[in-house]
Scaffold this motif. Structure first.
Motif, PDB file in Angstrom:
ATOM      1  N   MET A   1       0.841  -1.184   0.000  1.00  0.00           N
ATOM      2  CA  MET A   1       0.000   0.000   0.000  1.00  0.00           C
ATOM      3  C   MET A   1       0.889   1.250   0.000  1.00  0.00           C
ATOM      4  O   MET A   1       1.825   1.353   0.784  1.00  0.00           O
ATOM      5  CB  MET A   1      -0.905  -0.001   1.235  1.00  0.00           C
ATOM      6  N   LYS A   2       0.587   2.194  -0.868  1.00  0.00           N
ATOM      7  CA  LYS A   2       1.312   3.459  -0.911  1.00  0.00           C
ATOM      8  C   LYS A   2       0.737   4.416   0.124  1.00  0.00           C
ATOM      9  O   LYS A   2      -0.460   4.390   0.416  1.00  0.00           O
ATOM     10  CB  LYS A   2       1.228   4.094  -2.295  1.00  0.00           C
ATOM     11  N   MET A   3       1.611   5.251   0.652  1.00  0.00           N
ATOM     12  CA  MET A   3       1.185   6.261   1.598  1.00  0.00           C
ATOM     13  C   MET A   3       1.893   7.572   1.278  1.00  0.00           C
ATOM     14  O   MET A   3       2.842   7.597   0.500  1.00  0.00           O
ATOM     15  CB  MET A   3       1.493   5.823   3.035  1.00  0.00           C
ATOM     16  N   LYS A   4       1.383   8.644   1.865  1.00  0.00           N
ATOM     17  CA  LYS A   4       2.023   9.950   1.749  1.00  0.00           C
ATOM     18  C   LYS A   4       2.618  10.304   3.111  1.00  0.00           C
ATOM     19  O   LYS A   4       1.990  10.071   4.143  1.00  0.00           O
ATOM     20  CB  LYS A   4       1.019  11.014   1.327  1.00  0.00           C
ATOM     21  N   HIS A   5       3.808  10.846   3.063  1.00  0.00           N
ATOM     22  CA  HIS A   5       4.528  11.292   4.255  1.00  0.00           C
ATOM     23  C   HIS A   5       4.849  12.766   4.028  1.00  0.00           C
ATOM     24  O   HIS A   5       5.508  13.111   3.046  1.00  0.00           O
ATOM     25  CB  HIS A   5       5.808  10.462   4.417  1.00  0.00           C
ATOM     26  N   PHE A   6       4.331  13.630   4.888  1.00  0.00           N
ATOM     27  CA  PHE A   6       4.539  15.064   4.765  1.00  0.00           C
ATOM     28  C   PHE A   6       5.440  15.560   5.893  1.00  0.00           C
ATOM     29  O   PHE A   6       5.240  15.189   7.054  1.00  0.00           O
ATOM     30  CB  PHE A   6       3.206  15.820   4.859  1.00  0.00           C
ATOM     31  N   ILE A   7       6.404  16.384   5.541  1.00  0.00           N
ATOM     32  CA  ILE A   7       7.240  17.087   6.514  1.00  0.00           C
ATOM     33  C   ILE A   7       6.989  18.566   6.259  1.00  0.00           C
ATOM     34  O   ILE A   7       7.325  19.086   5.183  1.00  0.00           O
ATOM     35  CB  ILE A   7       8.733  16.755   6.330  1.00  0.00           C
ATOM     36  N   ILE A   8       6.356  19.228   7.223  1.00  0.00           N
ATOM     37  CA  ILE A   8       5.954  20.624   7.056  1.00  0.00           C
ATOM     38  C   ILE A   8       6.836  21.469   7.981  1.00  0.00           C
ATOM     39  O   ILE A   8       6.880  21.223   9.179  1.00  0.00           O
ATOM     40  CB  ILE A   8       4.459  20.790   7.368  1.00  0.00           C
ATOM     41  N   VAL A   9       7.536  22.438   7.390  1.00  0.00           N
ATOM     42  CA  VAL A   9       8.619  23.116   8.096  1.00  0.00           C
ATOM     43  C   VAL A   9       8.412  24.626   8.160  1.00  0.00           C
ATOM     44  O   VAL A   9       8.074  25.259   7.157  1.00  0.00           O
ATOM     45  CB  VAL A   9       9.967  22.830   7.396  1.00  0.00           C
ATOM     46  N   LYS A  10       8.653  25.174   9.344  1.00  0.00           N
ATOM     47  CA  LYS A  10       8.724  26.632   9.557  1.00  0.00           C
ATOM     48  C   LYS A  10      10.160  26.930   9.956  1.00  0.00           C
ATOM     49  O   LYS A  10      10.660  26.409  10.945  1.00  0.00           O
ATOM     50  CB  LYS A  10       7.770  27.064  10.664  1.00  0.00           C
ATOM     51  N   PHE A  11      10.843  27.745   9.146  1.00  0.00           N
ATOM     52  CA  PHE A  11      12.213  28.113   9.453  1.00  0.00           C
ATOM     53  C   PHE A  11      12.257  29.246  10.471  1.00  0.00           C
ATOM     54  O   PHE A  11      11.308  30.026  10.590  1.00  0.00           O
ATOM     55  CB  PHE A  11      12.949  28.549   8.186  1.00  0.00           C
ATOM     56  N   LYS A  12      13.373  29.345  11.148  1.00  0.00           N
ATOM     57  CA  LYS A  12      13.595  30.460  12.065  1.00  0.00           C
ATOM     58  C   LYS A  12      13.586  31.755  11.262  1.00  0.00           C
ATOM     59  O   LYS A  12      13.966  31.780  10.086  1.00  0.00           O
ATOM     60  CB  LYS A  12      14.927  30.294  12.792  1.00  0.00           C
ATOM     61  N   GLU A  13      13.173  32.830  11.917  1.00  0.00           N
ATOM     62  CA  GLU A  13      12.992  34.114  11.234  1.00  0.00           C
ATOM     63  C   GLU A  13      14.271  34.619  10.574  1.00  0.00           C
ATOM     64  O   GLU A  13      14.236  35.192   9.489  1.00  0.00           O
ATOM     65  CB  GLU A  13      12.472  35.152  12.234  1.00  0.00           C
ATOM     66  N   ILE A  41       8.168  15.518  -3.582  1.00  0.00           N
ATOM     67  CA  ILE A  41       7.829  16.828  -4.132  1.00  0.00           C
ATOM     68  C   ILE A  41       8.044  17.862  -3.031  1.00  0.00           C
ATOM     69  O   ILE A  41       7.540  17.696  -1.912  1.00  0.00           O
ATOM     70  CB  ILE A  41       6.360  16.884  -4.599  1.00  0.00           C
ATOM     71  N   LEU A  42       8.766  18.917  -3.350  1.00  0.00           N
ATOM     72  CA  LEU A  42       8.968  20.016  -2.412  1.00  0.00           C
ATOM     73  C   LEU A  42       7.998  21.141  -2.778  1.00  0.00           C
ATOM     74  O   LEU A  42       8.030  21.644  -3.899  1.00  0.00           O
ATOM     75  CB  LEU A  42      10.416  20.518  -2.488  1.00  0.00           C
ATOM     76  N   HIS A  43       7.124  21.483  -1.847  1.00  0.00           N
ATOM     77  CA  HIS A  43       6.160  22.566  -2.045  1.00  0.00           C
ATOM     78  C   HIS A  43       6.638  23.791  -1.273  1.00  0.00           C
ATOM     79  O   HIS A  43       6.994  23.681  -0.099  1.00  0.00           O
ATOM     80  CB  HIS A  43       4.775  22.176  -1.515  1.00  0.00           C
ATOM     81  N   ILE A  57       7.435  19.070   2.404  1.00  0.00           N
ATOM     82  CA  ILE A  57       8.047  17.983   1.646  1.00  0.00           C
ATOM     83  C   ILE A  57       7.040  16.834   1.632  1.00  0.00           C
ATOM     84  O   ILE A  57       6.625  16.361   2.686  1.00  0.00           O
ATOM     85  CB  ILE A  57       9.376  17.543   2.288  1.00  0.00           C
ATOM     86  N   GLU A  58       6.649  16.439   0.440  1.00  0.00           N
ATOM     87  CA  GLU A  58       5.670  15.366   0.264  1.00  0.00           C
ATOM     88  C   GLU A  58       6.384  14.162  -0.331  1.00  0.00           C
ATOM     89  O   GLU A  58       7.006  14.268  -1.388  1.00  0.00           O
ATOM     90  CB  GLU A  58       4.553  15.829  -0.672  1.00  0.00           C
ATOM     91  N   MET A  59       6.308  13.048   0.354  1.00  0.00           N
ATOM     92  CA  MET A  59       6.913  11.813  -0.136  1.00  0.00           C
ATOM     93  C   MET A  59       5.807  10.787  -0.368  1.00  0.00           C
ATOM     94  O   MET A  59       4.896  10.657   0.448  1.00  0.00           O
ATOM     95  CB  MET A  59       7.927  11.264   0.870  1.00  0.00           C
TER      96      MET A  59
END
Length: 96
Positions: A1-13, A41-43, A57-59
């Motif tokens: 089964m395929k899945m999506k793995h998201f890494i959502i990032v907020k950088f320091k100011e 895919i990098l959004h 980052i969507e994997m």
């Protein structure tokens, strides 16, 4: 089964986000060599509002691919090389 793995990032100011995009994209494209990783895919955020995150980052991968990624040198390098630039991040997994 395929899945999506998201890494959502907020950088320091104080971080120059534009300087990080290309090397992060290059690093994550290397994950395509990991067994069970099918796409990455990098959004980039198109918002400048202060309460928005900067990249997602969507994997697309299998459960085995996620385990392989988690223990990979690429994942270790992600944490080592970019962890100090990150203010906050969220991880989200779901079915593809």
């Amino acid at each position: 089964m395929k899945m999506k793995h998201f890494i959502i990032v907020k950088f320091k100011e104080e971080v120059n986000k534009q300087d990080l995009i290309a090397p992060i994209n290059k690093l994550f494209k290397e994950t395509l060599k990991i067994e069970g990783v099918f796409d990455v895919i990098l959004h980039l955020s198109n918002s400048t509002l202060p309460n928005r995150y900067d990249i997602m980052i969507e994997m697309i991968l299998s459960e085995t691919g996620l385990k392989n990624f988690d223990k990979s040198e690429i994942h270790l390098n992600w944490k080592k090389d970019y962890g100090s630039f990150i203010l906050n991040k969220a991880i989200f997994d779901c079915e593809a």
